[in-house]
Design an enzyme around this catalytic site. Structure first.
Site, PDB file in Angstrom:
ATOM      1  N   ALA A 114      77.777   6.087  52.178  1.00 10.85           N
ATOM      2  CA  ALA A 114      77.913   7.351  53.026  1.00 10.85           C
ATOM      3  C   ALA A 114      79.578   7.095  53.079  1.00 10.85           C
ATOM      4  CB  ALA A 114      77.409   7.201  54.457  1.00 10.85           C
TER       5      ALA A 114
ATOM      6  N   GLY B  87      88.059   7.082  54.661  1.00  9.98           N
ATOM      7  CA  GLY B  87      88.323   5.808  55.125  1.00  9.98           C
ATOM      8  C   GLY B  87      87.806   4.644  54.243  1.00  9.98           C
ATOM      9  N   HIS B  88      86.956   5.047  53.340  1.00 13.16           N
ATOM     10  CA  HIS B  88      86.317   3.980  52.281  1.00 13.16           C
ATOM     11  C   HIS B  88      87.325   4.345  51.140  1.00 13.16           C
ATOM     12  CE1 HIS B  88      82.652   4.523  54.521  1.00 13.16           C
ATOM     13  NE2 HIS B  88      82.610   3.174  54.392  1.00 13.16           N
TER      14      HIS B  88
ATOM     15  N   GLN C 253      72.155  -6.737  59.331  1.00 14.43           N
ATOM     16  CA  GLN C 253      73.241  -6.656  60.357  1.00 14.43           C
ATOM     17  C   GLN C 253      72.722  -5.476  61.402  1.00 14.43           C
ATOM     18  OE1 GLN C 253      76.053  -5.431  57.358  1.00 14.43           O
ATOM     19  NE2 GLN C 253      76.795  -4.074  58.985  1.00 14.43           N
TER      20      GLN C 253
ATOM     21  N   GLY D 211      88.248  -2.123  56.506  1.00 18.42           N
ATOM     22  CA  GLY D 211      89.189  -1.149  57.674  1.00 18.42           C
ATOM     23  C   GLY D 211      89.070  -1.508  59.023  1.00 18.42           C
TER      24      GLY D 211
ATOM     25  N   LYS E 275      89.103   0.116  61.410  1.00 20.15           N
ATOM     26  CA  LYS E 275      87.960   0.845  62.387  1.00 20.15           C
ATOM     27  C   LYS E 275      87.003  -0.019  62.905  1.00 20.15           C
ATOM     28  CE  LYS E 275      84.936   4.036  63.337  1.00 20.15           C
ATOM     29  NZ  LYS E 275      83.649   3.079  63.110  1.00 20.15           N
ATOM     30  N   ASP E 276      86.558  -1.095  62.012  1.00 24.82           N
ATOM     31  CA  ASP E 276      85.735  -2.178  62.523  1.00 24.82           C
ATOM     32  C   ASP E 276      86.587  -3.349  62.847  1.00 24.82           C
ATOM     33  OD1 ASP E 276      83.175  -0.949  62.377  1.00 24.82           O
ATOM     34  OD2 ASP E 276      83.741  -0.856  60.352  1.00 24.82           O
TER      35      ASP E 276
ATOM     36  N   ARG F 175      78.839   7.608  60.677  1.00 29.99           N
ATOM     37  CA  ARG F 175      77.895   7.948  61.757  1.00 29.99           C
ATOM     38  C   ARG F 175      78.342   9.345  62.577  1.00 29.99           C
ATOM     39  NH1 ARG F 175      77.300   2.202  62.740  1.00 29.99           N
ATOM     40  NH2 ARG F 175      75.082   1.377  62.208  1.00 29.99           N
TER      41      ARG F 175
HETATM   42  O1  PAF Z   1      81.843  -2.243  57.263  1.00 32.05           O
HETATM   43  C1  PAF Z   1      80.672  -2.191  56.662  1.00 32.05           C
HETATM   44  O2  PAF Z   1      80.267  -1.069  56.093  1.00 32.05           O
HETATM   45  C2  PAF Z   1      79.622  -3.239  56.797  1.00 32.05           C
HETATM   46  O3  PAF Z   1      79.441  -3.915  57.725  1.00 32.05           O
HETATM   47  C3  PAF Z   1      79.791  -4.267  55.534  1.00 32.05           C
HETATM   48  C4  PAF Z   1      81.217  -4.986  55.603  1.00 32.05           C
HETATM   49  C5  PAF Z   1      79.916  -3.516  54.046  1.00 32.05           C
HETATM   50  C6  PAF Z   1      78.849  -5.499  55.474  1.00 32.05           C
HETATM   51  O4  PAF Z   1      77.381  -4.690  55.161  1.00 32.05           O
END
Ligand code: PAF
Length: 285
Positions: free
Chosen positions: A35, A39-40, A64, A151, A153-154, A191
């Site tokens: 998705a 940012g990616h 997760q 990122g 962001k997280d 999201r």
């Molecule tokens: O940040 C994310 O998209 C996920 O937490 C990651 C680091 C790819 C691990 O599944």
């Protein structure tokens, strides 16, 4: 435009990466759950500035997500992701299946403390970081990149992964890349597509209130009063607020007056839900 090659097994991934590294070239890994958004792509570009080859993993990691969370509805847009990565000039996509990552009998989870137990995301999603750390550890040992990009962001995830790489001697440099925002300030997130038009408009309050609180704190106002004013404004906009917290930027520990006076780097972090969508964001203070 040529398609980006896709590998689905650890064996095929290692063959490609190993060949590059045997030729003395460096490899960057950008772990994602697909998705993809700007940012990616910023992570891919940051990887290209530091390594000859960029591998992007796309894997919606089930471990997760808690049973109550959005694993089944998490956006899966592989063809569009592949096209964006071709455009960005990524070299390889690693898109393993769930059994490739978690074969029958899989029984190991990375156990965490430090920034993973800071009382932020971990307090609301207790199984999240063990799942993230386990899959990231696997991606690191599967790909064996020289560097990996995540990122900001997280932000808590970034600190958890930095600790993971250091504590387990993984010999991979973990690099944080600044959050990419929409023109109006909303942090890009996979999201965001779930926000209704009204929620999308209200979502700006998160960044605006973090900025307001950060400038009040920088100007010497009492932090708890500044945070309380921001919390009230976020709730008044219709959010269910999980936390708005000021923390040490590296350890995510709670801060005291001495830390403020010493001028050490601080981070303001927020998590809040509007409708069915939970948003997180953070800024430096
Ligand atoms: O940040 C994310 O998209 C996920 O937490 C990651 C680091 C790819 C691990 O599944």
């Amino acid at each position: 435009m040529p398609q980006v090659p896709v590998v689905r097994t650890v064996k095929a991934l290692r063959a490609r990466v190993g060949a590059w590294q045997a030729g003395g070239e460096h490899v960057a890994l950008v772990p994602t759950m697909g998705a993809l958004h700007a940012g990616h792509i910023a992570l891919v570009k940051a990887g290209q500035r530091r390594a000859q080859h960029v591998v992007v993993s796309i894997f919606v990691n089930p471990t997760q997500f808690a049973p109550t969370e959005d694993l089944s509805s998490y956006p899966r847009t592989f063809a569009a992701d592949r096209a964006k990565l071709a455009d960005a000039g990524a070299d390889l996509i690693f898109a393993p299946t769930v059994p490739e990552m978690y074969p029958d009998g899989f029984a190991t989870t990375v156990s965490l403390a430090g920034p993973a137990a800071a009382g932020l995301e971990d307090a609301f999603r207790p199984t999240h970081f063990p799942g993230v750390a386990t899959v990231v550890c696997k991606l690191f040992t599967q790909c064996r990149p020289d560097i990996a990009l995540f990122g900001e962001k997280d932000y808590q995830q970034l600190q958890v992964v930095k600790h993971l790489a250091r504590d387990l001697d993984l010999d991979i440099k973990v690099i944080g890349v600044p959050t990419v925002r929409e023109p109006d300030g909303l942090a890009m997130s996979s999201r965001n597509r779930f926000l209704s038009a009204a929620e999308r408009e209200k979502s700006l309050v998160l960044y605006q209130q973090m900025q307001a609180a950060a400038s009040a704190i920088r100007a010497g106002h009492e932090p708890e009063a500044a945070l309380d004013a921001a919390r009230s404004a976020i709730i008044a906009a219709g959010f269910a607020l999980d936390y708005l917290a000021l923390r040490d930027a590296a350890t995510l520990a709670r801060i005291n007056g001495a830390a403020l006076l010493a001028g050490q780097p601080l981070r303001l972090l927020v998590a809040a839900k509007i409708g069915a969508t939970r948003l997180i964001d953070n800024i430096a203070v």
